[in-house]
Write a protein that holds these residues in place. Sequence first.
Motif, short mmCIF file in Angstrom:
data_model
loop_
_atom_site.label_atom_id
_atom_site.label_comp_id
_atom_site.label_asym_id
_atom_site.label_seq_id
_atom_site.Cartn_x
_atom_site.Cartn_y
_atom_site.Cartn_z
N ARG A 113 0.84 -1.19 0.00
CA ARG A 113 0.00 0.00 0.00
C ARG A 113 0.87 1.24 0.00
O ARG A 113 2.02 1.21 0.45
CB ARG A 113 -0.95 0.00 1.17
CG ARG A 113 -0.27 -0.08 2.49
CD ARG A 113 -0.98 -1.07 3.40
NE ARG A 113 -0.23 -1.28 4.60
CZ ARG A 113 0.50 -2.37 4.81
NH1 ARG A 113 0.57 -3.29 3.91
NH2 ARG A 113 1.16 -2.53 5.93
N ILE A 114 0.32 2.33 -0.53
CA ILE A 114 1.03 3.60 -0.60
C ILE A 114 0.15 4.67 0.04
O ILE A 114 -0.88 5.03 -0.51
CB ILE A 114 1.37 3.98 -2.05
CG1 ILE A 114 2.29 2.91 -2.65
CG2 ILE A 114 2.02 5.35 -2.11
CD1 ILE A 114 2.57 3.10 -4.11
N HIS A 153 -1.38 8.15 1.03
CA HIS A 153 -1.48 9.44 0.36
C HIS A 153 -2.61 10.23 1.01
O HIS A 153 -3.37 9.70 1.79
CB HIS A 153 -1.74 9.24 -1.14
CG HIS A 153 -3.02 8.53 -1.42
ND1 HIS A 153 -3.13 7.17 -1.36
CD2 HIS A 153 -4.24 8.99 -1.74
CE1 HIS A 153 -4.36 6.82 -1.65
NE2 HIS A 153 -5.07 7.90 -1.88
N ASN A 160 1.25 10.10 7.31
CA ASN A 160 1.68 9.07 6.36
C ASN A 160 3.12 8.64 6.63
O ASN A 160 3.45 7.46 6.53
CB ASN A 160 1.55 9.59 4.93
CG ASN A 160 0.12 9.80 4.52
OD1 ASN A 160 -0.78 9.21 5.09
ND2 ASN A 160 -0.10 10.65 3.54
N THR A 187 4.33 4.89 7.71
CA THR A 187 5.36 4.25 6.89
C THR A 187 6.55 3.80 7.74
O THR A 187 7.11 2.73 7.52
CB THR A 187 5.83 5.21 5.79
OG1 THR A 187 4.70 5.58 5.00
CG2 THR A 187 6.86 4.57 4.89
N GLN A 224 9.26 -1.98 4.87
CA GLN A 224 9.42 -1.35 3.56
C GLN A 224 8.84 -2.21 2.44
O GLN A 224 8.45 -1.70 1.40
CB GLN A 224 10.89 -1.07 3.29
CG GLN A 224 11.11 -0.24 2.05
CD GLN A 224 12.57 0.11 1.86
OE1 GLN A 224 13.42 -0.31 2.62
NE2 GLN A 224 12.85 0.89 0.86
N ILE A 227 5.04 -1.13 2.53
CA ILE A 227 4.83 0.27 2.14
C ILE A 227 6.10 0.76 1.45
O ILE A 227 7.02 1.29 2.09
CB ILE A 227 4.50 1.16 3.35
CG1 ILE A 227 3.25 0.67 4.07
CG2 ILE A 227 4.30 2.60 2.91
CD1 ILE A 227 2.84 1.50 5.24
N LEU A 245 6.45 3.22 -0.90
CA LEU A 245 6.48 4.64 -1.24
C LEU A 245 5.51 5.43 -0.37
O LEU A 245 4.58 4.87 0.19
CB LEU A 245 6.07 4.85 -2.70
CG LEU A 245 6.92 4.19 -3.77
CD1 LEU A 245 6.23 4.30 -5.12
CD2 LEU A 245 8.28 4.82 -3.83
N VAL A 246 5.72 6.75 -0.33
CA VAL A 246 4.77 7.66 0.29
C VAL A 246 4.47 8.74 -0.74
O VAL A 246 5.37 9.30 -1.34
CB VAL A 246 5.33 8.32 1.57
CG1 VAL A 246 4.37 9.34 2.12
CG2 VAL A 246 5.63 7.27 2.60
N GLU A 247 3.21 9.03 -0.95
CA GLU A 247 2.80 10.02 -1.93
C GLU A 247 2.45 11.31 -1.22
O GLU A 247 1.84 11.30 -0.15
CB GLU A 247 1.58 9.47 -2.68
CG GLU A 247 1.13 10.31 -3.82
CD GLU A 247 -0.02 9.65 -4.55
OE1 GLU A 247 0.23 9.06 -5.60
OE2 GLU A 247 -1.15 9.71 -4.03
#
Length: 53
Positions: free
Chosen positions: A15-16, A18, A25, A29, A34, A37, A39-41
């Motif tokens: 999941r990302i 956002h 967020n 995270t 890792q 998750i 990435l972080v938007e």
Amino acid sequence: MMNICSLASVYDIPRIPHGESFAANIHVTADQSQALIPLVEYLVKWNKGWQFF
């Protein structure tokens, strides 16, 4: 958000995060692995003052 992370980790669904709260967020995270998750938007238009750093 943590309930969604727990449910997604049972099924190995990445999941990302956002949305409006970038700080929340980042905290979620940092708490998760890792692999789950990657990435972080975030929205650049809300961070115009910081985008050149």
